[in-house]
Design a protein around this motif. Structure first.
Motif, PDB file in Angstrom:
ATOM      1  N   GLY A   6     -10.617  11.016 131.739  1.00  0.00           N
ATOM      2  CA  GLY A   6     -11.199   9.686 131.631  1.00  0.00           C
ATOM      3  C   GLY A   6     -11.778   9.087 132.897  1.00  0.00           C
ATOM      4  O   GLY A   6     -12.241   7.949 132.877  1.00  0.00           O
ATOM      5  N   ILE A   7     -11.786   9.800 134.003  1.00  0.00           N
ATOM      6  CA  ILE A   7     -12.304   9.253 135.269  1.00  0.00           C
ATOM      7  C   ILE A   7     -13.814   9.474 135.326  1.00  0.00           C
ATOM      8  O   ILE A   7     -14.297  10.601 135.225  1.00  0.00           O
ATOM      9  CB  ILE A   7     -11.612   9.873 136.491  1.00  0.00           C
ATOM     10  CG1 ILE A   7     -10.111   9.587 136.446  1.00  0.00           C
ATOM     11  CG2 ILE A   7     -12.235   9.378 137.785  1.00  0.00           C
ATOM     12  CD1 ILE A   7      -9.747   8.111 136.458  1.00  0.00           C
ATOM     13  N   GLU A   8     -14.556   8.375 135.524  1.00  0.00           N
ATOM     14  CA  GLU A   8     -16.011   8.421 135.535  1.00  0.00           C
ATOM     15  C   GLU A   8     -16.626   8.110 136.893  1.00  0.00           C
ATOM     16  O   GLU A   8     -17.828   8.315 137.088  1.00  0.00           O
ATOM     17  CB  GLU A   8     -16.561   7.428 134.505  1.00  0.00           C
ATOM     18  CG  GLU A   8     -16.136   7.745 133.094  1.00  0.00           C
ATOM     19  CD  GLU A   8     -16.541   6.674 132.105  1.00  0.00           C
ATOM     20  OE1 GLU A   8     -17.326   5.764 132.460  1.00  0.00           O
ATOM     21  OE2 GLU A   8     -16.056   6.737 130.953  1.00  0.00           O
ATOM     22  N   THR A  28      -6.191   7.196 144.040  1.00  0.00           N
ATOM     23  CA  THR A  28      -5.265   6.259 143.406  1.00  0.00           C
ATOM     24  C   THR A  28      -5.856   5.709 142.116  1.00  0.00           C
ATOM     25  O   THR A  28      -6.977   5.191 142.107  1.00  0.00           O
ATOM     26  CB  THR A  28      -4.918   5.103 144.377  1.00  0.00           C
ATOM     27  OG1 THR A  28      -4.318   5.666 145.535  1.00  0.00           O
ATOM     28  CG2 THR A  28      -3.965   4.123 143.738  1.00  0.00           C
ATOM     29  N   HIS A  29      -5.074   5.840 141.063  1.00  0.00           N
ATOM     30  CA  HIS A  29      -5.481   5.319 139.756  1.00  0.00           C
ATOM     31  C   HIS A  29      -5.405   3.803 139.752  1.00  0.00           C
ATOM     32  O   HIS A  29      -4.569   3.203 140.425  1.00  0.00           O
ATOM     33  CB  HIS A  29      -4.570   5.875 138.655  1.00  0.00           C
ATOM     34  CG  HIS A  29      -4.675   7.337 138.473  1.00  0.00           C
ATOM     35  ND1 HIS A  29      -5.650   7.917 137.703  1.00  0.00           N
ATOM     36  CD2 HIS A  29      -3.938   8.351 138.973  1.00  0.00           C
ATOM     37  CE1 HIS A  29      -5.505   9.225 137.730  1.00  0.00           C
ATOM     38  NE2 HIS A  29      -4.476   9.513 138.494  1.00  0.00           N
ATOM     39  N   ASN A  30      -6.263   3.180 138.962  1.00  0.00           N
ATOM     40  CA  ASN A  30      -6.199   1.747 138.744  1.00  0.00           C
ATOM     41  C   ASN A  30      -5.073   1.450 137.766  1.00  0.00           C
ATOM     42  O   ASN A  30      -4.856   2.197 136.818  1.00  0.00           O
ATOM     43  CB  ASN A  30      -7.517   1.232 138.160  1.00  0.00           C
ATOM     44  CG  ASN A  30      -8.576   1.138 139.211  1.00  0.00           C
ATOM     45  OD1 ASN A  30      -8.466   0.324 140.119  1.00  0.00           O
ATOM     46  ND2 ASN A  30      -9.590   1.978 139.119  1.00  0.00           N
ATOM     47  N   THR A  31      -4.400   0.342 137.993  1.00  0.00           N
ATOM     48  CA  THR A  31      -3.334  -0.052 137.072  1.00  0.00           C
ATOM     49  C   THR A  31      -3.854  -1.001 135.999  1.00  0.00           C
ATOM     50  O   THR A  31      -3.193  -1.168 134.986  1.00  0.00           O
ATOM     51  CB  THR A  31      -2.178  -0.723 137.837  1.00  0.00           C
ATOM     52  OG1 THR A  31      -2.686  -1.830 138.575  1.00  0.00           O
ATOM     53  CG2 THR A  31      -1.513   0.264 138.780  1.00  0.00           C
ATOM     54  N   HIS A  35     -11.106   3.746 134.131  1.00  0.00           N
ATOM     55  CA  HIS A  35     -12.132   4.787 134.082  1.00  0.00           C
ATOM     56  C   HIS A  35     -12.656   5.165 135.477  1.00  0.00           C
ATOM     57  O   HIS A  35     -13.512   6.032 135.593  1.00  0.00           O
ATOM     58  CB  HIS A  35     -13.286   4.378 133.170  1.00  0.00           C
ATOM     59  CG  HIS A  35     -13.973   3.117 133.580  1.00  0.00           C
ATOM     60  ND1 HIS A  35     -13.383   1.877 133.468  1.00  0.00           N
ATOM     61  CD2 HIS A  35     -15.192   2.901 134.109  1.00  0.00           C
ATOM     62  CE1 HIS A  35     -14.209   0.950 133.909  1.00  0.00           C
ATOM     63  NE2 HIS A  35     -15.327   1.540 134.305  1.00  0.00           N
ATOM     64  N   TRP A  36     -12.164   4.521 136.529  1.00  0.00           N
ATOM     65  CA  TRP A  36     -12.515   4.919 137.886  1.00  0.00           C
ATOM     66  C   TRP A  36     -11.272   4.862 138.754  1.00  0.00           C
ATOM     67  O   TRP A  36     -10.275   4.232 138.409  1.00  0.00           O
ATOM     68  CB  TRP A  36     -13.661   4.081 138.456  1.00  0.00           C
ATOM     69  CG  TRP A  36     -13.415   2.592 138.535  1.00  0.00           C
ATOM     70  CD1 TRP A  36     -13.712   1.653 137.593  1.00  0.00           C
ATOM     71  CD2 TRP A  36     -12.834   1.874 139.628  1.00  0.00           C
ATOM     72  NE1 TRP A  36     -13.343   0.403 138.019  1.00  0.00           N
ATOM     73  CE2 TRP A  36     -12.804   0.503 139.267  1.00  0.00           C
ATOM     74  CE3 TRP A  36     -12.341   2.243 140.868  1.00  0.00           C
ATOM     75  CZ2 TRP A  36     -12.290  -0.478 140.104  1.00  0.00           C
ATOM     76  CZ3 TRP A  36     -11.838   1.270 141.710  1.00  0.00           C
ATOM     77  CH2 TRP A  36     -11.821  -0.074 141.323  1.00  0.00           C
TER      78      TRP A  36
END
Length: 174
Positions: A123-125, A79-82, A88-89
């Motif tokens: 962009g996910i770190e 699940t992406h952060n809103t 980035h996480w």
């Protein structure tokens, strides 16, 4: 036989039923996936529908591991952060391996597949997850590269008089 992992499979009635069965069986075997045993499929169904809604909005991705018979054997939700400062996480939720497949290394395979999927997202770190204390899950996640970065004592009430720590784990991807 290794599992075959698919990110964002088509949501069919068979997949829906497989996920419901997986979630129910994992919970009833003592798994810490948001419910407490005993639980019926009908209690889990509304939560799965929420996950499907988040998927349709592009906020959540589904990773499924299929066994050699094509049955749902493992799953996790990414699940992406809103919040714009936390984009980035992402979160890893509801990490499940069917009890009949426990001890085969599929949990490690699922986490590796989730990390690979996250690395493929722009962009996910890092991946962040939480787990319920008292089951040793933090040791398993730690053996897969996750680091404990926080703990909230007694945050999860499994039953009256049975409060567990909420343990925050992080896997840097870079």
């Amino acid at each position: 036989m290794p599992l075959t992992f698919t990110l964002d499979p088509a949501v069919t009635p068979e997949l829906r039923d497989g996920l419901l069965d997986l979630w129910t069986d994992v919970t009833n075997a003592g798994g810490a996936v948001g419910f407490v045993a005993p639980v019926a499929r009908d209690a889990i169904r509304p939560e799965l529908v929420k996950h499907f809604a988040a998927m349709s909005e592009g906020r959540t991705r589904l990773l499924v591991g299929f066994d050699e018979e094509g049955q749902v054997a493992a799953a996790a939700f990414l699940t992406h952060n809103t919040h714009r400062l936390m984009a980035h996480w992402l979160w890893l939720y509801t990490v499940m391996v069917h009890p009949r497949h426990q001890g085969k290394g599929y949990g490690r395979d699922l986490l590796a597949a989730a990390a690979d999927a996250a690395r493929g997202l722009d962009g996910i770190e890092a991946i962040r997850l939480t787990c319920r204390g008292g089951l040793g899950l933090e040791h398993f996640y730690g053996s897969c590269g996750y680091k404990e970065v926080g703990r909230i004592p007694g945050a999860i009430r499994v039953a009256e008089g049975d409060d567990r720590d909420d343990i925050v784990m992080l896997l840097p991807l870079t």
